[in-house]
Scaffold this motif. Structure first.
Motif, mmCIF file in Angstrom:
data_model
loop_
_atom_site.group_PDB
_atom_site.id
_atom_site.type_symbol
_atom_site.label_atom_id
_atom_site.label_comp_id
_atom_site.label_asym_id
_atom_site.label_seq_id
_atom_site.Cartn_x
_atom_site.Cartn_y
_atom_site.Cartn_z
ATOM 1 N N PHE A 1 29.100 -121.071 -15.504
ATOM 2 C CA PHE A 1 27.752 -120.519 -15.332
ATOM 3 C C PHE A 1 27.418 -120.345 -13.850
ATOM 4 O O PHE A 1 26.739 -119.388 -13.469
ATOM 5 C CB PHE A 1 26.714 -121.419 -16.003
ATOM 6 C CG PHE A 1 26.797 -121.443 -17.501
ATOM 7 C CD1 PHE A 1 27.052 -120.285 -18.221
ATOM 8 C CD2 PHE A 1 26.617 -122.630 -18.205
ATOM 9 C CE1 PHE A 1 27.133 -120.303 -19.610
ATOM 10 C CE2 PHE A 1 26.689 -122.662 -19.588
ATOM 11 C CZ PHE A 1 26.950 -121.499 -20.294
ATOM 12 N N ALA A 2 27.897 -121.264 -13.018
ATOM 13 C CA ALA A 2 27.639 -121.159 -11.580
ATOM 14 C C ALA A 2 28.306 -119.914 -10.997
ATOM 15 O O ALA A 2 27.724 -119.211 -10.160
ATOM 16 C CB ALA A 2 28.138 -122.420 -10.865
ATOM 17 N N ILE A 3 29.532 -119.635 -11.440
ATOM 18 C CA ILE A 3 30.226 -118.431 -10.963
ATOM 19 C C ILE A 3 29.490 -117.180 -11.434
ATOM 20 O O ILE A 3 29.265 -116.236 -10.663
ATOM 21 C CB ILE A 3 31.685 -118.414 -11.452
ATOM 22 C CG1 ILE A 3 32.472 -119.583 -10.851
ATOM 23 C CG2 ILE A 3 32.358 -117.083 -11.086
ATOM 24 C CD1 ILE A 3 33.839 -119.787 -11.475
ATOM 25 N N ALA A 4 29.107 -117.172 -12.712
ATOM 26 C CA ALA A 4 28.377 -116.020 -13.249
ATOM 27 C C ALA A 4 27.063 -115.816 -12.509
ATOM 28 O O ALA A 4 26.650 -114.677 -12.243
ATOM 29 C CB ALA A 4 28.127 -116.209 -14.740
ATOM 30 N N ASP A 5 26.398 -116.912 -12.176
ATOM 31 C CA ASP A 5 25.140 -116.865 -11.425
ATOM 32 C C ASP A 5 25.347 -116.157 -10.085
ATOM 33 O O ASP A 5 24.575 -115.268 -9.697
ATOM 34 C CB ASP A 5 24.654 -118.304 -11.222
ATOM 35 C CG ASP A 5 23.312 -118.411 -10.513
ATOM 36 O OD1 ASP A 5 22.902 -117.446 -9.844
ATOM 37 O OD2 ASP A 5 22.675 -119.464 -10.619
ATOM 38 N N CYS B 1 21.724 -117.822 -16.754
ATOM 39 C CA CYS B 1 22.662 -118.834 -16.263
ATOM 40 C C CYS B 1 21.929 -120.018 -15.638
ATOM 41 O O CYS B 1 22.345 -121.176 -15.801
ATOM 42 C CB CYS B 1 23.619 -118.216 -15.246
ATOM 43 S SG CYS B 1 24.822 -117.077 -15.968
ATOM 44 N N MET B 2 20.846 -119.740 -14.938
ATOM 45 C CA MET B 2 20.078 -120.829 -14.333
ATOM 46 C C MET B 2 19.500 -121.743 -15.407
ATOM 47 O O MET B 2 19.500 -122.970 -15.255
ATOM 48 C CB MET B 2 18.971 -120.254 -13.454
ATOM 49 C CG MET B 2 19.497 -119.578 -12.198
ATOM 50 S SD MET B 2 18.234 -118.622 -11.337
ATOM 51 C CE MET B 2 17.258 -119.931 -10.635
ATOM 52 N N ARG C 1 12.377 -124.154 -12.697
ATOM 53 C CA ARG C 1 11.301 -123.541 -11.904
ATOM 54 C C ARG C 1 11.772 -122.230 -11.273
ATOM 55 O O ARG C 1 11.056 -121.222 -11.292
ATOM 56 C CB ARG C 1 10.835 -124.505 -10.818
ATOM 57 C CG ARG C 1 9.901 -125.606 -11.304
ATOM 58 C CD ARG C 1 9.622 -126.584 -10.190
ATOM 59 N NE ARG C 1 8.581 -127.551 -10.539
ATOM 60 C CZ ARG C 1 8.338 -128.659 -9.846
ATOM 61 N NH1 ARG C 1 9.061 -128.942 -8.766
ATOM 62 N NH2 ARG C 1 7.375 -129.481 -10.221
ATOM 63 N N ASP C 2 12.974 -122.252 -10.699
ATOM 64 C CA ASP C 2 13.502 -121.039 -10.069
ATOM 65 C C ASP C 2 13.741 -119.944 -11.108
ATOM 66 O O ASP C 2 13.472 -118.758 -10.850
ATOM 67 C CB ASP C 2 14.805 -121.354 -9.334
ATOM 68 C CG ASP C 2 14.582 -122.194 -8.077
ATOM 69 O OD1 ASP C 2 13.417 -122.300 -7.634
ATOM 70 O OD2 ASP C 2 15.569 -122.742 -7.554
ATOM 71 N N ALA C 3 14.255 -120.341 -12.268
ATOM 72 C CA ALA C 3 14.492 -119.362 -13.333
ATOM 73 C C ALA C 3 13.178 -118.759 -13.808
ATOM 74 O O ALA C 3 13.083 -117.544 -14.046
ATOM 75 C CB ALA C 3 15.227 -120.025 -14.497
#
Length: 205
Positions: free
Chosen positions: A110-114, A129-130, A151-153
C-alpha cells in the motif's frame, strides 16, 4: 479481423467470464493473452494478464495463488514504464496480503501504491491506500499513526470531492476519537458525517 483486434476482444471476453464467475474460462483466456503478448515482449500487457489471473484466483478464494500472480505481474511491470499497472498490482497484492493476515507485507504494498498515486496525481487511489495503511497501523496498536493517516486521507477526500471514501474514513476517526475521549473532535466528525449523509439523501431523492 487482425490478430491484435482479436486479442483485444479476447481480453474483454476474459473480463466477462470473470464477472460471471466462469473462472476456468477466464484463466484460459488470460493465459492465451499472456502468451500472445510475450511474443511481442509487451511487458505491461503481460502484467495486466497476470493481474487478471490473480483477480480470478482471488475471487475463487485461492488467495496464495492470487498473491503469486500479482507478484509475477509486478516483476513484469517493473520492466515497463507502465506506472498505472504497477500501482494497481500493488493495491491488489496489498489487498490479498491483508486478507491472508500478512499485514506487514500488505502495508508495504500500500505504501508503494500510495507513492505511485502521488506521482500519477491519482487522489482517489492515494486516499484508499492511506485508509488501508491507517487500518493496519490501528491493528498494530499505533493509534497515533492511524489517526494521522485517517486525518490526511479525510482532507484529501474533501479537497478532491471523494465523498464515499470520506464517509468511511470519518467513521474510523469517529471510533478513534470516541475511544480516546476527544469529545470536541468527535462532535466535529459527527456533524460532518450528518451533513454528508443529508447531502447524499437529498441527491438520491
Amino acid at each position: 479481423m487482425p490478430l491484435g483486434l482479436r486479442m483485444q476482444a479476447l481480453m474483454q471476453l476474459a473480463g466477462l467470464d470473470y464477472a460471471h464467475q466462469r473462472y476456468d474460462a477466464a484463466i484460459e483466456k488470460y493465459s492465451i493473452l499472456f502468451a500472445y503478448y510475450a511474443s511481442g515482449n509487451a511487458k505491461e500487457m503481460q502484467a495486466m494478464c497476470l493481474q487478471g489471473i490473480g483477480d480470478v484466483l482471488r475471487r475463487a478464494g485461492r488467495l496464495e495463488e492470487a498473491k503469486r500472480r500479482y507478484q509475477q505481474g509486478l516483476a513484469y511491470s517493473a520492466e515497463s514504464p507502465a506506472a498505472l499497472i504497477t500501482m494497481n498490482l500493488c493495491v491488489a497484492a496489498g489487498d490479498v496480503c491483508f486478507e491472508l493476515g500478512q499485514i506487514d507485507e500488505a502495508d508495504g504494498y500500500f505504501a508503494i501504491a500510495d507513492k505511485i498515486a502521488s506521482k500519477l496525481l491519482n487522489p482517489s487511489t492515494k486516499a484508499d491506500c492511506m485508509e488501508k495503511q491507517g487500518i493496519i497501523q490501528e491493528m498494530k496498536g499505533n493509534r497515533r499513526g492511524a489517526l494521522e493517516l485517517f486525518r490526511d486521507a479525510a482532507q484529501m477526500c474533501r479537497d478532491f470531492e471523494y465523498p464515499e471514501r470520506l464517509v468511511s474514513v470519518l467513521e474510523r476517526l469517529r471510533a478513534l476519537y470516541r475511544n480516546a475521549g476527544l469529545l470536541v473532535e468527535l462532535d466535529g466528525v459527527e456533524r460532518e458525517l450528518a451533513g454528508l449523509r443529508a447531502s447524499h439523501h437529498g441527491a438520491v431523492s
